[in-house]
Motif scaffolding. Structure first.
Motif, PDB file in Angstrom:
ATOM      1  N   ALA A  16     -25.125 -15.071 -74.823  1.00 34.48           N
ATOM      2  CA  ALA A  16     -24.616 -14.159 -75.309  1.00 34.48           C
ATOM      3  C   ALA A  16     -23.022 -13.953 -74.544  1.00 34.48           C
ATOM      4  CB  ALA A  16     -25.285 -13.194 -74.429  1.00 34.48           C
ATOM      5  N   PRO A  17     -22.458 -13.136 -75.578  1.00 39.04           N
ATOM      6  CA  PRO A  17     -20.723 -12.796 -75.542  1.00 39.04           C
ATOM      7  C   PRO A  17     -20.850 -12.028 -74.184  1.00 39.04           C
ATOM      8  CG  PRO A  17     -21.584 -11.807 -77.237  1.00 39.04           C
ATOM      9  CD  PRO A  17     -23.042 -12.709 -77.097  1.00 39.04           C
ATOM     10  N   ALA A  18     -19.975 -12.122 -73.296  1.00 33.73           N
ATOM     11  CA  ALA A  18     -20.019 -11.582 -71.916  1.00 33.73           C
ATOM     12  C   ALA A  18     -19.611 -10.151 -72.279  1.00 33.73           C
ATOM     13  CB  ALA A  18     -18.771 -12.173 -71.041  1.00 33.73           C
ATOM     14  N   ASP A  19     -20.307  -9.244 -71.791  1.00 31.90           N
ATOM     15  CA  ASP A  19     -19.498  -8.094 -71.739  1.00 31.90           C
ATOM     16  C   ASP A  19     -17.943  -7.769 -70.671  1.00 31.90           C
ATOM     17  OD1 ASP A  19     -19.213  -5.225 -71.277  1.00 31.90           O
ATOM     18  OD2 ASP A  19     -20.919  -5.170 -70.537  1.00 31.90           O
ATOM     19  N   PRO A  20     -17.216  -7.388 -71.383  1.00 30.05           N
ATOM     20  CA  PRO A  20     -15.953  -7.478 -71.068  1.00 30.05           C
ATOM     21  C   PRO A  20     -15.931  -6.269 -69.316  1.00 30.05           C
ATOM     22  CG  PRO A  20     -15.913  -6.140 -73.583  1.00 30.05           C
ATOM     23  CD  PRO A  20     -17.409  -6.943 -72.933  1.00 30.05           C
ATOM     24  N   ASN A  21     -16.858  -5.345 -69.484  1.00 30.69           N
ATOM     25  CA  ASN A  21     -16.952  -4.339 -68.017  1.00 30.69           C
ATOM     26  C   ASN A  21     -17.811  -4.658 -67.432  1.00 30.69           C
ATOM     27  OD1 ASN A  21     -14.714  -2.783 -69.039  1.00 30.69           O
ATOM     28  ND2 ASN A  21     -16.178  -2.080 -70.618  1.00 30.69           N
ATOM     29  N   SER A  22     -18.094  -5.794 -67.091  1.00 30.50           N
ATOM     30  CA  SER A  22     -19.259  -7.005 -66.377  1.00 30.50           C
ATOM     31  C   SER A  22     -18.515  -6.619 -65.079  1.00 30.50           C
ATOM     32  CB  SER A  22     -19.480  -8.357 -67.039  1.00 30.50           C
ATOM     33  OG  SER A  22     -20.356  -8.436 -66.022  1.00 30.50           O
ATOM     34  N   SER A  23     -19.481  -6.782 -63.949  1.00 32.90           N
ATOM     35  CA  SER A  23     -18.467  -6.900 -62.901  1.00 32.90           C
ATOM     36  C   SER A  23     -18.794  -8.904 -62.545  1.00 32.90           C
ATOM     37  CB  SER A  23     -20.045  -6.717 -61.779  1.00 32.90           C
ATOM     38  OG  SER A  23     -20.677  -6.392 -61.845  1.00 32.90           O
ATOM     39  N   GLN A  24     -19.179  -9.219 -63.936  1.00 30.47           N
ATOM     40  CA  GLN A  24     -18.904 -10.700 -63.214  1.00 30.47           C
ATOM     41  C   GLN A  24     -18.189 -10.698 -63.883  1.00 30.47           C
ATOM     42  OE1 GLN A  24     -22.828 -11.825 -65.307  1.00 30.47           O
ATOM     43  NE2 GLN A  24     -24.358 -10.701 -63.237  1.00 30.47           N
ATOM     44  N   SER A  25     -18.001 -12.935 -63.593  1.00 31.41           N
ATOM     45  CA  SER A  25     -16.441 -13.363 -63.343  1.00 31.41           C
ATOM     46  C   SER A  25     -16.422 -13.104 -65.555  1.00 31.41           C
ATOM     47  CB  SER A  25     -16.483 -14.410 -63.691  1.00 31.41           C
ATOM     48  OG  SER A  25     -15.596 -15.205 -63.490  1.00 31.41           O
ATOM     49  N   PRO A  26     -15.577 -12.727 -65.821  1.00 34.73           N
ATOM     50  CA  PRO A  26     -15.071 -12.973 -68.060  1.00 34.73           C
ATOM     51  C   PRO A  26     -15.439 -13.816 -68.298  1.00 34.73           C
ATOM     52  CG  PRO A  26     -13.217 -12.303 -66.944  1.00 34.73           C
ATOM     53  CD  PRO A  26     -14.155 -12.377 -65.179  1.00 34.73           C
ATOM     54  N   ASN A  27     -15.639 -14.196 -69.352  1.00 32.13           N
ATOM     55  CA  ASN A  27     -15.240 -15.895 -69.809  1.00 32.13           C
ATOM     56  C   ASN A  27     -14.073 -15.660 -69.890  1.00 32.13           C
ATOM     57  OD1 ASN A  27     -15.867 -14.523 -72.030  1.00 32.13           O
ATOM     58  ND2 ASN A  27     -17.698 -15.193 -72.721  1.00 32.13           N
ATOM     59  N   SER A  28     -12.971 -16.968 -70.523  1.00 31.01           N
ATOM     60  CA  SER A  28     -11.932 -16.976 -71.699  1.00 31.01           C
ATOM     61  C   SER A  28     -11.429 -15.882 -72.166  1.00 31.01           C
ATOM     62  CB  SER A  28     -11.458 -18.057 -72.067  1.00 31.01           C
ATOM     63  OG  SER A  28     -11.871 -19.119 -71.214  1.00 31.01           O
ATOM     64  N   ARG A  29     -12.496 -15.200 -73.677  1.00 30.82           N
ATOM     65  CA  ARG A  29     -12.528 -15.118 -74.087  1.00 30.82           C
ATOM     66  C   ARG A  29     -12.731 -12.680 -74.217  1.00 30.82           C
ATOM     67  NH1 ARG A  29     -11.920 -14.235 -79.464  1.00 30.82           N
ATOM     68  NH2 ARG A  29     -12.965 -15.204 -81.246  1.00 30.82           N
ATOM     69  N   ALA A  30     -13.408 -12.507 -73.343  1.00 29.46           N
ATOM     70  CA  ALA A  30     -13.788 -12.057 -72.442  1.00 29.46           C
ATOM     71  C   ALA A  30     -12.781 -11.656 -72.705  1.00 29.46           C
ATOM     72  CB  ALA A  30     -14.887 -10.898 -72.098  1.00 29.46           C
ATOM     73  N   THR A  94      -3.502 -14.105 -71.547  1.00 29.40           N
ATOM     74  CA  THR A  94      -3.944 -13.468 -70.178  1.00 29.40           C
ATOM     75  C   THR A  94      -4.548 -14.439 -69.466  1.00 29.40           C
ATOM     76  OG1 THR A  94      -5.302 -11.719 -71.685  1.00 29.40           O
ATOM     77  CG2 THR A  94      -6.104 -11.758 -69.238  1.00 29.40           C
ATOM     78  N   ARG A  95      -3.974 -14.778 -68.339  1.00 32.43           N
ATOM     79  CA  ARG A  95      -4.458 -16.155 -67.809  1.00 32.43           C
ATOM     80  C   ARG A  95      -4.543 -15.590 -66.119  1.00 32.43           C
ATOM     81  NH1 ARG A  95      -3.793 -18.048 -71.740  1.00 32.43           N
ATOM     82  NH2 ARG A  95      -2.739 -19.602 -72.528  1.00 32.43           N
ATOM     83  N   ARG A  96      -5.014 -16.321 -66.024  1.00 34.25           N
ATOM     84  CA  ARG A  96      -5.490 -16.234 -64.022  1.00 34.25           C
ATOM     85  C   ARG A  96      -4.961 -16.945 -63.098  1.00 34.25           C
ATOM     86  NH1 ARG A  96     -11.414 -17.426 -65.992  1.00 34.25           N
ATOM     87  NH2 ARG A  96     -12.778 -15.587 -66.156  1.00 34.25           N
ATOM     88  N   ARG A  97      -4.949 -16.576 -61.653  1.00 33.91           N
ATOM     89  CA  ARG A  97      -4.003 -17.572 -61.002  1.00 33.91           C
ATOM     90  C   ARG A  97      -4.787 -18.876 -60.967  1.00 33.91           C
ATOM     91  NH1 ARG A  97      -4.588 -15.443 -55.413  1.00 33.91           N
ATOM     92  NH2 ARG A  97      -6.402 -15.019 -56.203  1.00 33.91           N
ATOM     93  N   GLY A  98      -3.094 -19.321 -60.656  1.00 33.78           N
ATOM     94  CA  GLY A  98      -3.103 -20.407 -60.556  1.00 33.78           C
ATOM     95  C   GLY A  98      -3.190 -21.683 -62.128  1.00 33.78           C
ATOM     96  N   ASN A  99      -2.840 -20.645 -62.942  1.00 32.55           N
ATOM     97  CA  ASN A  99      -2.458 -21.212 -64.891  1.00 32.55           C
ATOM     98  C   ASN A  99      -1.574 -22.603 -64.886  1.00 32.55           C
ATOM     99  OD1 ASN A  99      -0.880 -20.082 -65.689  1.00 32.55           O
ATOM    100  ND2 ASN A  99      -1.298 -18.307 -65.071  1.00 32.55           N
ATOM    101  N   TRP A 100      -1.870 -23.095 -65.731  1.00 32.19           N
ATOM    102  CA  TRP A 100      -0.826 -24.704 -65.302  1.00 32.19           C
ATOM    103  C   TRP A 100       0.353 -23.985 -66.897  1.00 32.19           C
ATOM    104  CZ3 TRP A 100      -0.598 -25.588 -70.985  1.00 32.19           C
ATOM    105  CH2 TRP A 100      -1.339 -25.515 -71.922  1.00 32.19           C
ATOM    106  N   ASP A 101       0.416 -22.755 -67.093  1.00 31.29           N
ATOM    107  CA  ASP A 101       0.958 -22.837 -68.547  1.00 31.29           C
ATOM    108  C   ASP A 101       2.380 -21.560 -68.578  1.00 31.29           C
ATOM    109  OD1 ASP A 101      -0.832 -20.806 -68.713  1.00 31.29           O
ATOM    110  OD2 ASP A 101      -1.267 -21.327 -70.930  1.00 31.29           O
ATOM    111  N   LEU A 102       2.174 -21.690 -67.377  1.00 32.41           N
ATOM    112  CA  LEU A 102       3.305 -20.568 -67.258  1.00 32.41           C
ATOM    113  C   LEU A 102       3.341 -18.827 -67.858  1.00 32.41           C
ATOM    114  CD1 LEU A 102       7.439 -21.945 -67.785  1.00 32.41           C
ATOM    115  CD2 LEU A 102       6.153 -21.751 -65.282  1.00 32.41           C
ATOM    116  N   GLY A 103       1.789 -18.327 -67.128  1.00 32.32           N
ATOM    117  CA  GLY A 103       1.527 -17.322 -67.832  1.00 32.32           C
ATOM    118  C   GLY A 103       0.564 -16.841 -68.802  1.00 32.32           C
TER     119      GLY A 103
END
Length: 185
Positions: A16-30, A94-103
């Motif tokens: 199921a699509p991740a709820d963007p307001n969930s306290s869990q880690s969001p997937n890339s789309r969310a 939008t990128r998390r820390r440690g991404n490979w593509d200069l943010g």
């Protein structure tokens, strides 16, 4: 395994699509949607009108299409800024820390730029009322970092000094860089 079995297996793997307001880690789309929400709110705080979000056509998608006044651009050309609003086609990365593509900046390749250009042309063909506006392609780079606070919903700050940051779930989103006229044809 028959075709019916494999389709059941594939459908059971879909999440199921991740709820963007969930306290869990969001997937890339969310996560991307959260970044787009932050940038759209920031643009509105800057006086821009959001015309469209996640505009799709056969060539691709434009994250945000906004209409506003680009006063610095008009002042440099000696044009009164009240005459011609600017149409901004905004690509949000939008990128998390440690991404490979200069943010996210390296993800806006020449091929991606061409797709955005074609998508913008399709959008303008459906909105002839906007054809006389100057257009530009902006890129917004948003960083997502873990936060110690657990917030159930996005809390966008109301002060201009902090308007580039928001909290959601266990994450802090920050507008790291907004590049006006990042590329042209």
């Amino acid at each position: 395994m028959g075709s019916d079995d494999s389709s059941q297996l594939n459908s059971s793997r879909k999440r199921a699509p991740a709820d963007p307001n969930s306290s869990q880690s969001p997937n890339s789309r969310a996560l991307g949607t959260l970044g787009e929400n932050l940038v759209a709110e920031w643009l509105q705080q800057q006086g821009w009108e959001i015309l469209h979000r996640q505009y799709h056509c056969r060539w691709g998608e434009i994250d945000i299409i906004a209409l506003g006044r680009d006063e610095a651009s008009y002042q440099n050309r000696g044009i009164p800024h009240h005459q011609f609003p600017t149409l901004a086609f905004v690509e949000v990365k939008t990128r998390r820390r440690g991404n490979w593509d200069l943010g996210g900046m390296l993800a806006v390749s020449a091929a991606k730029q061409a797709k955005l250009w074609q998508t913008a042309e399709i959008f303008l063909s459906t909105r002839p009322d906007l054809a006389n506006n100057s257009c530009r392609f902006d890129v917004a780079l948003v960083r997502c970092e873990p936060s110690r606070q657990n917030i159930k919903q996005i809390l966008l700050p109301l002060t201009a000094a902090n308007s580039k940051s928001a909290l959601t779930g266990n994450y802090r989103l920050t507008l790291q860089e907004y590049i006006r006229a990042a590329f042209s044809n």
